[in-house]
Design a protein around this motif. Structure first.
Motif, short mmCIF file in Angstrom:
data_model
loop_
_atom_site.label_atom_id
_atom_site.label_comp_id
_atom_site.label_asym_id
_atom_site.label_seq_id
_atom_site.Cartn_x
_atom_site.Cartn_y
_atom_site.Cartn_z
N TRP A 118 0.83 -1.21 0.00
CA TRP A 118 0.00 0.00 0.00
C TRP A 118 0.87 1.26 0.00
O TRP A 118 0.55 2.25 -0.65
N HIS A 119 1.97 1.22 0.73
CA HIS A 119 2.85 2.38 0.84
C HIS A 119 3.75 2.56 -0.37
O HIS A 119 3.97 3.70 -0.83
N PHE A 120 4.31 1.47 -0.89
CA PHE A 120 5.40 1.59 -1.85
C PHE A 120 5.08 1.07 -3.25
O PHE A 120 5.80 1.39 -4.20
N GLY A 121 4.03 0.26 -3.41
CA GLY A 121 3.77 -0.32 -4.71
C GLY A 121 4.93 -1.21 -5.14
O GLY A 121 5.73 -1.65 -4.32
N PHE A 122 5.02 -1.49 -6.45
CA PHE A 122 6.10 -2.34 -6.96
C PHE A 122 7.35 -1.49 -7.19
O PHE A 122 7.61 -1.00 -8.29
N THR A 123 8.13 -1.29 -6.15
CA THR A 123 9.36 -0.52 -6.20
C THR A 123 10.47 -1.28 -5.49
O THR A 123 10.20 -2.28 -4.82
N VAL A 124 11.68 -0.80 -5.62
CA VAL A 124 12.79 -1.42 -4.88
C VAL A 124 12.57 -1.28 -3.39
O VAL A 124 12.88 -2.18 -2.60
N GLU A 125 12.01 -0.13 -2.98
CA GLU A 125 11.76 0.07 -1.55
C GLU A 125 10.74 -0.92 -1.02
O GLU A 125 10.78 -1.29 0.17
N PHE A 126 9.85 -1.39 -1.86
CA PHE A 126 8.90 -2.43 -1.45
C PHE A 126 9.64 -3.71 -1.10
O PHE A 126 9.30 -4.39 -0.12
N ILE A 127 10.66 -4.04 -1.87
CA ILE A 127 11.49 -5.22 -1.57
C ILE A 127 12.19 -5.03 -0.23
O ILE A 127 12.25 -5.95 0.60
N VAL A 128 12.73 -3.82 -0.03
CA VAL A 128 13.36 -3.50 1.25
C VAL A 128 12.35 -3.70 2.38
O VAL A 128 12.65 -4.29 3.42
N ALA A 129 11.12 -3.22 2.17
CA ALA A 129 10.09 -3.26 3.20
C ALA A 129 9.73 -4.69 3.59
O ALA A 129 9.67 -5.02 4.79
N ILE A 130 9.48 -5.55 2.61
CA ILE A 130 9.04 -6.91 2.95
C ILE A 130 10.19 -7.71 3.58
O ILE A 130 9.96 -8.56 4.46
N LEU A 131 11.42 -7.43 3.18
CA LEU A 131 12.55 -8.10 3.81
C LEU A 131 12.75 -7.60 5.24
O LEU A 131 13.09 -8.37 6.14
N PHE A 132 12.54 -6.31 5.44
CA PHE A 132 12.65 -5.72 6.77
C PHE A 132 11.59 -6.32 7.69
O PHE A 132 11.87 -6.72 8.82
N ILE A 133 10.37 -6.40 7.19
CA ILE A 133 9.28 -7.01 7.96
C ILE A 133 9.62 -8.46 8.28
O ILE A 133 9.43 -8.93 9.42
N SER A 134 10.13 -9.18 7.30
CA SER A 134 10.48 -10.59 7.49
C SER A 134 11.50 -10.75 8.60
O SER A 134 11.36 -11.63 9.48
N LEU A 135 12.54 -9.91 8.58
CA LEU A 135 13.57 -9.96 9.62
C LEU A 135 12.96 -9.72 10.99
O LEU A 135 13.23 -10.46 11.95
N LEU A 136 12.13 -8.69 11.10
CA LEU A 136 11.56 -8.33 12.39
C LEU A 136 10.64 -9.42 12.95
O LEU A 136 10.61 -9.65 14.16
N VAL A 137 9.90 -10.09 12.07
CA VAL A 137 9.03 -11.18 12.51
C VAL A 137 9.89 -12.35 13.03
O VAL A 137 9.61 -12.91 14.10
N ILE A 138 10.92 -12.69 12.29
CA ILE A 138 11.77 -13.81 12.68
C ILE A 138 12.45 -13.55 14.02
O ILE A 138 12.46 -14.42 14.91
N ILE A 139 13.02 -12.37 14.20
CA ILE A 139 13.74 -12.09 15.45
C ILE A 139 12.77 -11.97 16.62
O ILE A 139 13.14 -12.24 17.77
N THR A 140 11.53 -11.57 16.34
CA THR A 140 10.54 -11.51 17.40
C THR A 140 10.24 -12.91 17.93
O THR A 140 10.22 -13.13 19.16
N VAL A 141 10.05 -13.85 17.03
CA VAL A 141 9.82 -15.25 17.43
C VAL A 141 11.02 -15.77 18.22
O VAL A 141 10.88 -16.35 19.30
N SER A 142 12.20 -15.56 17.68
CA SER A 142 13.42 -16.07 18.29
C SER A 142 13.65 -15.48 19.68
O SER A 142 13.97 -16.19 20.63
N ASP A 143 13.45 -14.16 19.82
CA ASP A 143 13.75 -13.50 21.09
C ASP A 143 12.71 -13.84 22.16
O ASP A 143 13.06 -13.98 23.33
N ILE A 144 11.46 -13.99 21.76
CA ILE A 144 10.42 -14.35 22.74
C ILE A 144 10.65 -15.77 23.26
O ILE A 144 10.53 -16.03 24.46
#
Length: 251
Positions: free
Chosen positions: A92-118
């Protein structure tokens, strides 16, 4: 068509959220994310397709294993749902852009580390370092303005938390310090400071609630990674508006 793309990315986020649960649970233990296949931790039954539909399986099965009836934590479908929502928000924020790739990878990292740290109170280098390398490359193709802001942000994020760890004599985990290096690459200098501030406020409130609820001593460790993830996500999408609001409030 935009709504179709939005729904597509949300569904894909749900699917990947299920996978990120596996990554966050297995990588800290040095296990393969491929084998053995997903199974019930209690009865060791291999999960089938009907058990693995993100969120819906949890609802239809009443949050229990079909074979032994063991309870399945609500935490896992919650992370799937959050991933789906955030993937949709990123599109919704970025559409099909390079920043969208950055965004989904950033989200992916944060979800993974949240599971791991909890679960383990650990944010492994095996998770952080590959993402850091990818983000450095992506910031070349989708640079901040100015281009060096990402690297200053990384240095500031790492430096502040390292200083806190030294002053507090270990009050800050090494994983948190390295995580803020990666966050700095994404957010840049100013927004890294904003993310640290928001994460600290959320973490403080959550820590007080947990201490009161569980009646644990002050020395009982509380994972900071999930609150870093939440504060950084808020900052990534809305940090500039928050910064503008705060500046207007002051001046």
């Amino acid at each position: 068509m935009e709504i179709v793309y939005l729904i597509f990315w949300m569904i894909l986020g749900l699917v990947f959220g299920s996978f990120f649960n596996v990554v966050g649970l297995r990588v800290p233990k040095g296990e393969s994310i491929v084998t053995p296949p997903s199974h019930c931790d209690q009865c060791n039954r291999r999960l089938t397709a009907i058990d693995l539909v993100p969120v819906l399986s949890y609802i239809f099965l009443g949050g229990k294993c079909r074979t032994c009836g063991a309870r399945i934590g609500f935490f896992y479908p919650l992370m799937e749902l959050l991933t789906g929502v955030l993937y949709g928000l990123a599109y919704w924020h970025f559409g099909f852009t390079v920043e969208f790739i950055v965004a989904i990878l950033f989200i992916s990292l944060l979800v993974i580390i949240t599971v791991s740290d909890i679960v383990y109170m650990l944010i492994p280098d095996k998770i952080l370092l590959p993402f850091a390398c990818v983000f450095i490359i992506l910031r070349i193709f989708s640079p901040l303005n100015p281009w060096w802001d990402a690297f200053v942000g990384a240095a500031i994020g790492f430096g502040i938390l390292f200083l806190i760890a030294v002053v507090s004599k270990g009050g800050m985990g090494g994983g948190d310090i390295k995580l803020f290096f990666v966050i700095g690459l994404i957010l840049g200098f100013k927004l890294t400071i904003v993310a640290l501030f928001i994460s600290s406020i959320i973490g403080l409130i959550a820590g007080i609630i947990q201490l009161l609820w569980q009646k644990k001593g002050r020395k009982h460790p509380i994972p900071f990674g999930p609150w870093i993830a939440l504060g950084s996500t808020i900052t990534y999408f809305y940090g500039l508006k928050i910064l503008e609001w705060y500046t207007n409030l002051l001046f």
